[in-house]
Design an enzyme around this catalytic site. Structure first.
Site, PDB file in Angstrom:
ATOM      1  N   GLN A   1       0.587  -1.147   0.092  1.00 29.54           N
ATOM      2  CA  GLN A   1      -0.099   0.023  -0.049  1.00 29.54           C
ATOM      3  C   GLN A   1       0.815   1.222  -0.004  1.00 29.54           C
ATOM      4  O   GLN A   1       0.462   2.192  -0.097  1.00 29.54           O
ATOM      5  CB  GLN A   1      -0.987   0.087   1.210  1.00 29.54           C
ATOM      6  CG  GLN A   1      -1.950  -1.113   1.351  1.00 29.54           C
ATOM      7  CD  GLN A   1      -2.527  -1.344   2.669  1.00 29.54           C
ATOM      8  OE1 GLN A   1      -3.379  -0.478   2.955  1.00 29.54           O
ATOM      9  NE2 GLN A   1      -1.889  -2.107   3.533  1.00 29.54           N
TER      10      GLN A   1
ATOM     11  N   HIS B   1      -1.393   1.602  -4.119  1.00 32.42           N
ATOM     12  CA  HIS B   1      -2.067   2.992  -3.878  1.00 32.42           C
ATOM     13  C   HIS B   1      -1.158   3.874  -4.646  1.00 32.42           C
ATOM     14  O   HIS B   1      -1.287   5.255  -4.461  1.00 32.42           O
ATOM     15  CB  HIS B   1      -2.079   3.420  -2.470  1.00 32.42           C
ATOM     16  CG  HIS B   1      -3.180   2.567  -1.549  1.00 32.42           C
ATOM     17  ND1 HIS B   1      -3.043   2.452  -0.317  1.00 32.42           N
ATOM     18  CD2 HIS B   1      -4.024   1.841  -2.196  1.00 32.42           C
ATOM     19  CE1 HIS B   1      -4.021   1.745   0.181  1.00 32.42           C
ATOM     20  NE2 HIS B   1      -4.809   1.411  -0.928  1.00 32.42           N
TER      21      HIS B   1
ATOM     22  N   SER C   1      -2.403  -1.324   9.431  1.00 31.11           N
ATOM     23  CA  SER C   1      -3.766  -1.401  10.374  1.00 31.11           C
ATOM     24  C   SER C   1      -4.886  -1.892   9.826  1.00 31.11           C
ATOM     25  O   SER C   1      -5.748  -2.277  10.418  1.00 31.11           O
ATOM     26  CB  SER C   1      -3.921  -0.259  10.916  1.00 31.11           C
ATOM     27  OG  SER C   1      -4.482   0.939   9.694  1.00 31.11           O
TER      28      SER C   1
HETATM   29  N1  APR Z   1       7.146  -2.222  12.066  1.00 35.76           N
HETATM   30  C1  APR Z   1       5.670  -2.897  11.501  1.00 35.76           C
HETATM   31  N2  APR Z   1       4.711  -2.187  11.854  1.00 35.76           N
HETATM   32  C2  APR Z   1       4.652  -0.879  12.418  1.00 35.76           C
HETATM   33  C3  APR Z   1       5.971  -0.301  12.582  1.00 35.76           C
HETATM   34  C4  APR Z   1       7.052  -0.911  12.553  1.00 35.76           C
HETATM   35  N3  APR Z   1       8.224  -0.574  12.793  1.00 35.76           N
HETATM   36  N4  APR Z   1       5.331   0.941  13.216  1.00 35.76           N
HETATM   37  C5  APR Z   1       4.349   0.951  13.236  1.00 35.76           C
HETATM   38  N5  APR Z   1       3.745  -0.301  12.621  1.00 35.76           N
HETATM   39  C6  APR Z   1       2.147  -0.518  12.188  1.00 35.76           C
HETATM   40  C7  APR Z   1       1.248   0.048  13.417  1.00 35.76           C
HETATM   41  O1  APR Z   1       1.206  -0.534  14.478  1.00 35.76           O
HETATM   42  C8  APR Z   1       0.047  -0.025  12.323  1.00 35.76           C
HETATM   43  O2  APR Z   1      -0.574  -0.981  12.405  1.00 35.76           O
HETATM   44  O3  APR Z   1       2.114   0.014  11.015  1.00 35.76           O
HETATM   45  C9  APR Z   1       0.536   0.038  10.835  1.00 35.76           C
HETATM   46  C10 APR Z   1       0.160   1.375  10.292  1.00 35.76           C
HETATM   47  O4  APR Z   1      -1.010   1.665  10.088  1.00 35.76           O
HETATM   48  P1  APR Z   1      -1.540   2.779   9.068  1.00 35.76           P
HETATM   49  O5  APR Z   1      -0.738   4.064   9.637  1.00 35.76           O
HETATM   50  O6  APR Z   1      -2.872   2.853   9.122  1.00 35.76           O
HETATM   51  O7  APR Z   1      -0.804   2.486   7.650  1.00 35.76           O
HETATM   52  P2  APR Z   1      -1.542   1.768   6.489  1.00 35.76           P
HETATM   53  O8  APR Z   1      -2.225   0.524   7.145  1.00 35.76           O
HETATM   54  O9  APR Z   1      -0.432   1.480   5.445  1.00 35.76           O
HETATM   55  O10 APR Z   1      -2.529   2.643   5.712  1.00 35.76           O
HETATM   56  C11 APR Z   1      -3.319   2.178   4.424  1.00 35.76           C
HETATM   57  O11 APR Z   1      -4.198   4.296   4.195  1.00 35.76           O
HETATM   58  O12 APR Z   1      -3.864   6.523   4.417  1.00 35.76           O
HETATM   59  C12 APR Z   1      -3.744   5.549   3.391  1.00 35.76           C
HETATM   60  O13 APR Z   1      -3.384   5.328   1.294  1.00 35.76           O
HETATM   61  C13 APR Z   1      -2.532   5.388   2.708  1.00 35.76           C
HETATM   62  O14 APR Z   1      -1.723   3.318   1.937  1.00 35.76           O
HETATM   63  C14 APR Z   1      -2.124   4.031   3.212  1.00 35.76           C
HETATM   64  C15 APR Z   1      -3.351   3.301   3.492  1.00 35.76           C
END
Ligand code: APR
Length: 238
Positions: A94, A112, A182
């Protein structure tokens, strides 16, 4: 004379999100202090936001691009690339960064979009690589047909053109791994439903993630440490 034995490797499919790149210094979206805490998502990541204030949106992604150019892949990215020695690895990300590719992964699908590409606001097929030496998209920058350029990003409310390709890959997975997402954003999060029954599923994330499944092996660490542990656990699978 003997025919060369064909080595059939297991298909390892990995869905990655912002947490994959967190240890490279790129902000996640929904953690506290994440990007959506600082910037209103509807203003910077929707077509409506772009129409209302294109300069703000172009600038938001210009800043993200400069940040990306100052970072490097982390041990998690490199570990996944090395797993190609033992598995047929497909990465479905993503993330809009190109850190998987920089680390050497050869099969990466960007659900994305890609920060290092621009595209025409009028013709979706006119997509251009961005020169790292001249990496901003500014108002007035045009495609060859004379229309304003925009980031090659899938915004909220837009179609996700790569999802059918990703679904087909996930259906063939022998092992499925989720790293650093997430699982809040669809259709990406729905890819878990395309995993065949009895296929082992691993999750690498320092926090609990709600997936609706209880049979997932949760490696509760960051991506770098988690990929190392995953490789240890999978050593007996190949
Ligand atoms: N290693 C692994 N995971 C981690 C780390 C790490 N060092 N630090 C944080 N995380 C985890 C968090 O606990 C969380 O579950 O990464 C996840 C990040 O979640 P989001 O911020 O919601 O990102 P993501 O799921 O990629 O978002 C999806 O949403 O905003 C849009 O287009 C955007 O591609 C993105 C999509």
């Amino acid at each position: 004379m003997r025919e060369k034995e064909a080595v059939i490797m297991k298909k390892l499919v990995v869905l990655t999100g912002a947490g994959m790149s967190a240890e490279s210094g790129i902000s996640t979206f929904r953690d506290s202090g994440g990007l959506w805490d600082k910037y209103p998502v509807e203003k910077v990541a929707t077509p409506e936001g772009f129409n209302a204030n294109p300069e703000l949106v172009l600038n938001f992604y210009n800043v993200r691009r400069r940040e990306l150019l100052a970072t490097k892949p982390n041990a998690g990215h490199y570990g996944l690339a090395e797993m190609e020695k033992d598995f047929e690895v497909s990465i479905i990300t993503q993330n809009i960064d190109n850190l998987h590719e920089q680390a050497g992964s050869t099969s990466v699908i960007h659900l994305h979009g890609e920060l290092m590409k621009s595209r025409s606001t009028a013709y979706e097929s006119l997509v251009y690589d961005i020169d790292p030496e001249n990496c901003d998209i500014n108002l007035g920058d045009k495609c060859e047909m004379g229309y304003q350029l925009r980031p090659h990003i899938v915004w909220f409310g837009e179609m996700v053109p790569m999802i059918p390709v990703a679904e087909a890959i996930v259906r063939k997975a022998d092992i499925f791994v989720i790293i650093g997402t997430s699982m809040n954003v669809y259709p990406a999060a729905g890819l878990l439903n395309d995993v065949k029954r009895n296929v082992p599923v691993y999750l690498i994330d320092p926090k609990d993630v709600s997936t609706g499944r209880h049979d997932i092996h949760h490696i509760k660490t960051g991506a770098s440490e988690g990929v190392k542990e995953l490789r240890r656990l999978l050593a007996r699978h190949n």
